[in-house]
Every structure is written in C-alpha cells, then in structure tokens.
Design a protein around this motif. Structure first.
Motif, PDB file in Angstrom:
ATOM      1  N   ASP A 211      33.319  36.649  48.327  1.00 24.46           N
ATOM      2  CA  ASP A 211      32.106  36.257  48.187  1.00 24.46           C
ATOM      3  C   ASP A 211      31.675  35.990  47.330  1.00 24.46           C
ATOM      4  N   THR A 212      30.070  35.421  47.848  1.00 24.60           N
ATOM      5  CA  THR A 212      29.397  35.461  46.263  1.00 24.60           C
ATOM      6  C   THR A 212      28.296  35.622  46.429  1.00 24.60           C
ATOM      7  N   GLY A 213      27.513  36.142  45.412  1.00 26.02           N
ATOM      8  CA  GLY A 213      26.262  36.759  45.003  1.00 26.02           C
ATOM      9  C   GLY A 213      25.546  38.513  45.783  1.00 26.02           C
ATOM     10  N   ASP A 230      33.422  38.573  43.400  1.00 25.97           N
ATOM     11  CA  ASP A 230      32.736  37.752  43.197  1.00 25.97           C
ATOM     12  C   ASP A 230      33.392  36.219  43.025  1.00 25.97           C
ATOM     13  N   HIS A 231      33.292  34.925  43.608  1.00 24.21           N
ATOM     14  CA  HIS A 231      34.746  34.216  43.611  1.00 24.21           C
ATOM     15  C   HIS A 231      33.338  33.126  41.966  1.00 24.21           C
ATOM     16  N   CYS A 232      32.242  32.978  42.291  1.00 22.36           N
ATOM     17  CA  CYS A 232      31.336  32.052  40.827  1.00 22.36           C
ATOM     18  C   CYS A 232      31.820  32.555  39.978  1.00 22.36           C
ATOM     19  N   LYS A 233      31.527  34.107  39.490  1.00 20.06           N
ATOM     20  CA  LYS A 233      31.472  35.380  38.327  1.00 20.06           C
ATOM     21  C   LYS A 233      32.778  34.926  37.762  1.00 20.06           C
ATOM     22  N   SER A 234      34.101  35.711  38.436  1.00 21.89           N
ATOM     23  CA  SER A 234      35.182  35.923  38.137  1.00 21.89           C
ATOM     24  C   SER A 234      35.787  34.776  37.854  1.00 21.89           C
ATOM     25  N   ASN A 235      36.647  35.237  36.529  1.00 20.93           N
ATOM     26  CA  ASN A 235      37.189  34.358  35.601  1.00 20.93           C
ATOM     27  C   ASN A 235      39.114  34.239  35.777  1.00 20.93           C
ATOM     28  N   LEU A 237      40.335  35.220  39.851  1.00 23.24           N
ATOM     29  CA  LEU A 237      39.943  36.154  41.001  1.00 23.24           C
ATOM     30  C   LEU A 237      41.431  36.448  40.858  1.00 23.24           C
ATOM     31  N   SER A 259      36.414  25.787  52.877  1.00 17.19           N
ATOM     32  CA  SER A 259      36.379  25.236  51.373  1.00 17.19           C
ATOM     33  C   SER A 259      37.296  25.222  50.590  1.00 17.19           C
TER      34      SER A 259
END
Length: 360
Positions: A211-213, A230-235, A237, A259
């Motif tokens: 997830d993210t956050g 965190d899928h938004c921070k990971s380079n 996943l 999504s």
C-alpha cells in the motif's frame, strides 16, 4: 431504541441522482418501507461504505443499473435491530440484531445456492442495486437471508464485516493457502485489505502488505503484517516483496486494489505454483489480470476470481470478530456527513473503513 415503539413514517437516506461520472449524492427523507409476509424491517444503526457503492452510482461495471429498478440508495454493509416482522416469518422477533450483506436474496434452490456459491446465483438480488440498500436507515430484508449478529460484535464492526470481512474470508478460502505460507495483500491498508490482513493472520498465514503512506504502513504492521512495501516509494516492488518472502516469492497474492498497476504486478510476486486472487473491482476495460501464457505455464500459476462471501463466510468472519481476532478499523461519520464520506472514499483518502452512524 425500543423495538416495540411506534414506527416513524419517514427516515434518513443517502439518495443518488444523475447516475454516472457526475452523480450527485444527498441526504433526504424517504418513506419507511413495510415488510412483506416473509420479510423483516430492520432499523440500521450503522452502515459501512464500500467502493462498490461508488461503482453502482458511476455505472462503470458490467452490471444492471440502479435506475432500471427504481433504486436510489446504494449500500450493502448494514447492522441494526429488527423492528417489525412479516406475518409468515418464524424464528425472528423485534429486538433481534440483524445484518445486511451484499446479496439481498437468492433463489435458494439452484446448484450454486446448494454449493456455497449463492452470490453467483442467476436469481441473486444485489443489495443497493436491485433493491434499496443500507444508505437508508430503515430497510426490509428477506428473513431467510438475513444474518444474525453474535454477541460481542458491535454494529459498527458488524456492518463492514458483512461485506469486506466476509469477502476477504471467502477470498482466502478461494486461495487454498495453508498456515505458514506467504500471502501478499495489495491494498492492505484499505477497507477490504485490512480485514484480509487480520483474517490471514488468524489462519496462520504470513502476510506482506502492499500500500502507500506511513499511516497505512503502521496500520498493517499493527494488524500483523511481517513485511510492508510502499508501492509509491519502492524502486523495485517485485524484488522487495520476493526478498521478504524467503527470496522465492509469495504463495498467494490477493488484489484488493482496483488499479491496472496492481493487477499487472500481481503474478510477478509469486513463486512457482502460486495463485492470484482477484478481489478489487476495476471499471470495465481498465485493468487485466494475468501474464504472458508462457510465464503462467512455466511457473504453474493460477488466477482466480472471488466475488463476495456466502452466508457461511459471513458467519465465519463474524465468529472471528466475536473471538477478538477481527476488528475493523474505521472512521465514524454522521448520516448528514454521508456524502462527504463517500467523496473521501472515491478520492482514496480513507484508512480502513468509513462507517456511518445513523443515530448521530
């Protein structure tokens, strides 16, 4: 509320108009329905909010339209108390606690209904789509398909469990995973996913949340995840998830997000023999589940769909809650705040579940 008190003529409800991308949801007074001979009239104390409600209002799924059935109030996660019973009803009385699930009724006689697959019954009636849903404070329900809420589970927990808890209970059954195996839940901090984390933990599975956050990361670890990405921070996943899962990948992935990216990455997180369970509902044509056939063949992967829980799945999830093994995390809203809560859900600004309290 005194279940024997005189019933009101009107009640509060979330009413949708202009269905489609620019739908409008407002709180209005509507008539209190009267139960038919085999129905219960239930006064809801709480309803959870599910993204499927938004899909029903957006009309972006390959399903019938609310307007075709004269329905203006979605919702399918209700909990409250019986206030009236039809004259043919047996085994229920005013004052009994009752829950409303995503399936309002089925034929109860076909092969699917006899095999714990009744939500797929051709005659199934979806709550909030073909009949008025739990955005309405007073709602009728067939006595034969109404769920009894056990002692020890309050209405604000029971409401969300009627859908998201039961759905994840079923999805984990469909996965056929076993204690000690790794399961990834994509969308683990959301209203459906966080229930899955707890149920998977109760089943003895080892859970990795995606997830993210920071708030969702903290929630996932608090609920029992052994890893979080965190899928938004990971380079990378895929690499990070596989590394947590013994360097081999997960035995199963439950996609609760809707999504395209979530469905696209899911097969890559699996080890040989793994399974993807499709739970989150994307808008029609916006996402695809699967991989190159040779990738699936060489890794012996399985991709299965899981809709909502059966009556037995719902009772199973409620049983976990009664034993303290499943506790929905939610933010409470008043009935007047219902449109704002739905708006937040549509924007993805919700941790856990939104629950509406009809009594405030």
């Amino acid at each position: 509320m005194n279940p024997h008190a005189p019933l009101p003529q009107r009640c509060k409800a979330g009413v949708v108009s202009n269905n489609g991308p620019n739908y409008h949801l407002a709180v209005k007074d509507v008539a209190v329905p009267k139960p038919g001979p085999d129905q219960l009239l239930i006064k809801l104390n709480a309803t959870g909010l599910c993204y499927s409600d938004i899909h029903y209002m957006l009309e972006d799924l390959p399903l019938p339209r609310m307007g075709e059935y004269g329905v203006h109030s979605p919702g399918h996660e209700g909990a409250g108390v019986v206030v009236a019973v039809g004259h043919d009803v047996k085994g229920w009385k005013p004052g009994d606690r009752a829950g409303i699930a995503p399936t309002w009724d089925t034929c109860m006689s076909c092969e699917l209904c006899s095999s714990d697959m009744e939500c797929h019954c051709p005659g199934a009636v979806p709550t909030g789509l073909k009949v008025s849903g739990t955005y309405q404070q007073y709602i009728v329900s067939p006595a034969r398909y109404t769920t009894r809420i056990p002692n020890g589970v309050d209405d604000f927990s029971a409401g969300p469990i009627m859908c998201s808890g039961s759905t994840m209970f079923r999805a984990l059954r469909e996965s056929k995973l076993h204690a000690g195996q790794w399961v990834v839940i994509i969308g683990a901090g959301g209203g459906v996913g966080h229930m899955g984390v707890q149920i998977a933990k109760a089943m003895g599975l080892r859970v990795i949340g995606v997830d993210t956050g920071e708030d969702k990361e903290q929630l996932c670890f608090r609920l029992g995840c052994e890893g979080f990405v965190d899928h938004c921070k990971s380079n990378d996943l895929v690499r990070e998830v596989i590394q947590v899962a013994d360097g081999q990948g997960a035995h199963g992935v439950l996609v609760t997000a809707s999504s395209a990216a979530a469905y696209r990455v899911a097969p890559q997180l699996l080890r040989v023999g793994g399974v993807v369970v499709c739970v989150g509902m994307p808008a029609s044509g916006s996402a695809f589940a699967g991989e190159d056939p040779m990738y699936i063949i060489l890794k012996n992967l399985k991709i299965v769909g899981s809709l909502t829980g059966s009556r037995q799945d719902t009772l199973g999830a409620l049983s976990l809650a009664a034993r303290g093994l499943l506790k929905p995390v939610y933010e409470m809203f008043s009935i007047e705040q219902l449109p704002d809560a739905v708006g937040r859900l549509r924007q993805g600004k919700v941790k856990g579940r939104c629950v509406v309290n009809f009594n405030t």
